[in-house]
Scaffold this active site. Structure first.
Site, PDB file in Angstrom:
ATOM      1  N   LYS A   1       8.387  -0.940  -2.320  1.00  0.00           N
ATOM      2  CA  LYS A   1       7.763  -0.196  -1.220  1.00  0.00           C
ATOM      3  C   LYS A   1       8.819   0.414  -0.309  1.00  0.00           C
ATOM      4  O   LYS A   1       8.737   1.590   0.073  1.00  0.00           O
ATOM      5  CB  LYS A   1       6.845  -1.117  -0.430  1.00  0.00           C
ATOM      6  CG  LYS A   1       6.306  -0.535   0.879  1.00  0.00           C
ATOM      7  CD  LYS A   1       5.451   0.692   0.670  1.00  0.00           C
ATOM      8  CE  LYS A   1       4.849   1.170   1.980  1.00  0.00           C
ATOM      9  NZ  LYS A   1       4.067   2.391   1.825  1.00  0.00           N
TER      10      LYS A   1
ATOM     11  N   CYS B   1       6.641   4.996   9.047  1.00  0.00           N
ATOM     12  CA  CYS B   1       7.192   4.287   7.894  1.00  0.00           C
ATOM     13  C   CYS B   1       8.613   4.670   7.507  1.00  0.00           C
ATOM     14  O   CYS B   1       9.454   3.799   7.302  1.00  0.00           O
ATOM     15  CB  CYS B   1       6.271   4.482   6.680  1.00  0.00           C
ATOM     16  SG  CYS B   1       4.655   3.712   6.856  1.00  0.00           S
TER      17      CYS B   1
ATOM     18  N   GLU C   1       0.845  -1.196   0.000  1.00  0.00           N
ATOM     19  CA  GLU C   1       0.000   0.000   0.000  1.00  0.00           C
ATOM     20  C   GLU C   1       0.878   1.243   0.000  1.00  0.00           C
ATOM     21  O   GLU C   1       1.941   1.275   0.597  1.00  0.00           O
ATOM     22  CB  GLU C   1      -0.968  -0.013   1.189  1.00  0.00           C
ATOM     23  CG  GLU C   1      -0.319  -0.150   2.569  1.00  0.00           C
ATOM     24  CD  GLU C   1       0.093   1.178   3.165  1.00  0.00           C
ATOM     25  OE1 GLU C   1      -0.186   2.213   2.549  1.00  0.00           O
ATOM     26  OE2 GLU C   1       0.723   1.159   4.238  1.00  0.00           O
TER      27      GLU C   1
END
Length: 384
Positions: free
Chosen positions: A139, A195, A84
Site C-alpha cells: 500500500k 495519502c 484499501e
C-alpha cells in the site's frame, strides 16, 4: 458489535505524528493499538482482525502482540492485512470494480474467509494473496510510485520551460509506451491529498529505521520535488506580476487538492495562497465545494498564520475576478473549462494574467482574448 462479529475491520485514522520521535514522518499508531485493546477486552470468542487502514510494515506484529497478550484457550486472533486502494471522488466505483484486492496473512484458513467474502462480486483472479508484510508494504509503495510519477513529470516540466519543449507532448509520447502507460503523467502545481505525502514520508522513516539512508533519500526527493514545484510556481506568479503582488487582488480558481471533492488536506493551494499572502496579495478564492472554514483549519494544522482580511472566499467566479490582476487555476474542476473568460477579462485590471497550474484551459484562446498566459511546462502562447 465486537461480540457478534466473526470478522472485524480496523479502519481507523493513521495520521503522521506531530510530536515526539519521528514527528512529521512516522505514523501515529495509537488508534490501531486502541483497536487491538478494545477487541481484546470485549471479544468472547475467536476473531479475524483485518487491517484496513494504511499502516507501516510490521504494524500487524504490534497489533498481534496486543491481542496475543490477551488470548486464552477460548479465544484466538488471526490478523490479516487488506489495504484499501480507493481514490477520493471515485471510491464507490473503485470498491465495486477494483483493479485488485490485496489480502495478506499468515493463516491460510483466515485468508480464505476474506477471499470468499470478496468472491461475491470480485473475480478471483483479481484477488491477490501475499504474506502479511508484503501486503502492508504494498500500500505504501503503490502511493509512493504514483506520487513519484507526478514529481518526475513536474521535474521534466521545469526542463521543458527552459528548452521550449511542451510537457503535454512529452507526456503523451512516453505514455503511449505500453511499459509506462499514460496515468499520473500530467504535470501540475503538485500533488496533494491525505495519502501521498503521508505515505512517502512514512516510507522514508521506515527506511531510515532500517539503516537504508540512500533508499530513504531517494523517496524523500519525491516530496522535495513536490514542494519545489509549488514554490517555483508561486515565485513565477510574483515575478510575472512585476515582482510584487502587494495589495493586488488575485483570483484563485480551486482550493481542493483535486476535482470532485472538498478535501483540502495537503492541497497545493495551501502553499501557493500562503506565499501570495505573505507577499501582500489579496487572495479571493472560488471553489465549488471548499469553504473558508475548511481552508483555515488546514492552514492552522500546518502552522501557517493567515490574515483573514487577505483571504476571501467568494460565491461565484465572477466575484473573484472582479478587478483582479490575475487568475490562478489550482484545481482541475471541469466547470472551469466552460467559464466565459472574455467576460472575466473585461472585469479585470490590465494587463490581466492567467496562471494555469493544472494545464486545464485552452491557452491560445485565452491569449487571443488578451490574457498574459503562463502554464506548466510549455511555452506561453502570449510570448510571456
Amino acid at each position: 458489535g465486537i461480540q457478534e462479529a466473526d470478522v472485524i475491520f480496523a479502519s481507523v485514522n493513521t495520521p503522521t505524528k506531530t510530536t515526539g520521535v519521528g514527528a512529521g514522518r512516522a505514523a501515529d499508531l495509537r488508534f490501531i493499538e486502541s483497536v487491538g485493546r478494545t477487541i481484546a477486552e470485549h471479544a468472547d470468542r475467536s476473531k479475524i482482525v483485518i487491517e484496513k487502514s494504511t499502516v507501516p510494515v510490521k504494524t500487524a506484529e504490534a497489533l498481534s502482540r496486543v491481542l496475543e497478550a490477551n488470548k486464552d484457550t477460548q479465544r484466538q486472533f488471526w490478523i490479516l492485512s487488506n489495504p484499501e486502494f480507493l481514490a477520493e471522488g471515485t471510491a464507490m466505483s473503485d470498491l465495486d470494480d477494483p483493479d485488485r484486492v490485496l489480502i495478506g496473512g499468515q493463516n491460510v484458513d483466515a485468508i480464505q474467509v476474506l477471499v470468499d467474502i470478496y468472491a461475491n462480486w470480485v473475480p478471483r483472479e483479481r484477488v491477490l494473496t501475499t504474506n502479511l508484510w508484503s501486503s502492508e508494504l504494498s500500500k505504501l509503495v503503490a502511493n509512493a510510485m504514483l506520487a513519484q510519477r507526478v514529481s518526475s513529470m513536474n521535474s521534466i516540466a521545469r526542463l521543458c520551460e527552459r528548452t521550449g519543449a511542451d510537457v503535454s507532448e512529452v507526456s503523451r509520447a512516453i505514455g503511449t509506451d505500453s511499459r509506462i502507460g499514460p496515468k499520473f503523467l500530467k504535470a501540475s502545481v503538485g500533488f496533494g491529498g491525505s495519502c501521498f505525502q503521508k505515505d512517502i514520508l512514512n516510507l522514508v522513516y521506515i527506511c531510515e529505521q532500517f539503516g537504508l539512508s540512500e533508499v530513504a533519500a531517494y523517496w524523500q526527493q519525491v516530496v522535495d520535488m513536490n514542494e519545489h514545484q509549488k514554490t517555483s510556481f508561486t515565485q513565477r506568479i510574483i515575478q510575472a506580476m512585476f515582482n510584487t503582488v502587494t495589495k493586488k487582488k488575485v483570483a484563485i480558481f480551486g482550493f481542493a487538492f483535486k476535482k470532485d471533492t472538498g478535501d483540502v488536506r495537503e492541497t497545493p493551494a495551501l502553499a501557493v495562497c500562503h506565499m501570495l499572502m505573505q507577499d501582500g496579495a489579496m487572495v479571493h478564492v472560488y471553489d465549488p465545494k471548499v469553504t473558508k472554514a475548511d481552508a483555515l483549519i488546514e492552514f492552522k494544522y500546518h502552522g501557517m498564520e493567515v490574515n483573514e482580511d487577505q483571504l476571501i472566499f467568494t460565491t461565484s467566479p465572477e466575484a473573484a475576478c472582479d478587478e483582479a490582476h490575475a487568475i490562478v487555476v489550482l484545481t482541475e474542476w471541469d466547470e472551469f473549462k466552460a467559464y466565459p473568460y472574455h467576460e472575466f477579462y473585461a472585469r479585470m485590471m490590465k494587463p490581466a494574467f492567467l496562471f494555469d497550474g493544472r494545464n486545464l484551459l485552452d491557452h491560445q484562446k485565452l491569449a487571443d482574448i488578451g490574457f498574459e498566459v503562463h502554464c506548466i511546462g510549455k511555452p506561453s502562447p502570449s510570448g510571456a
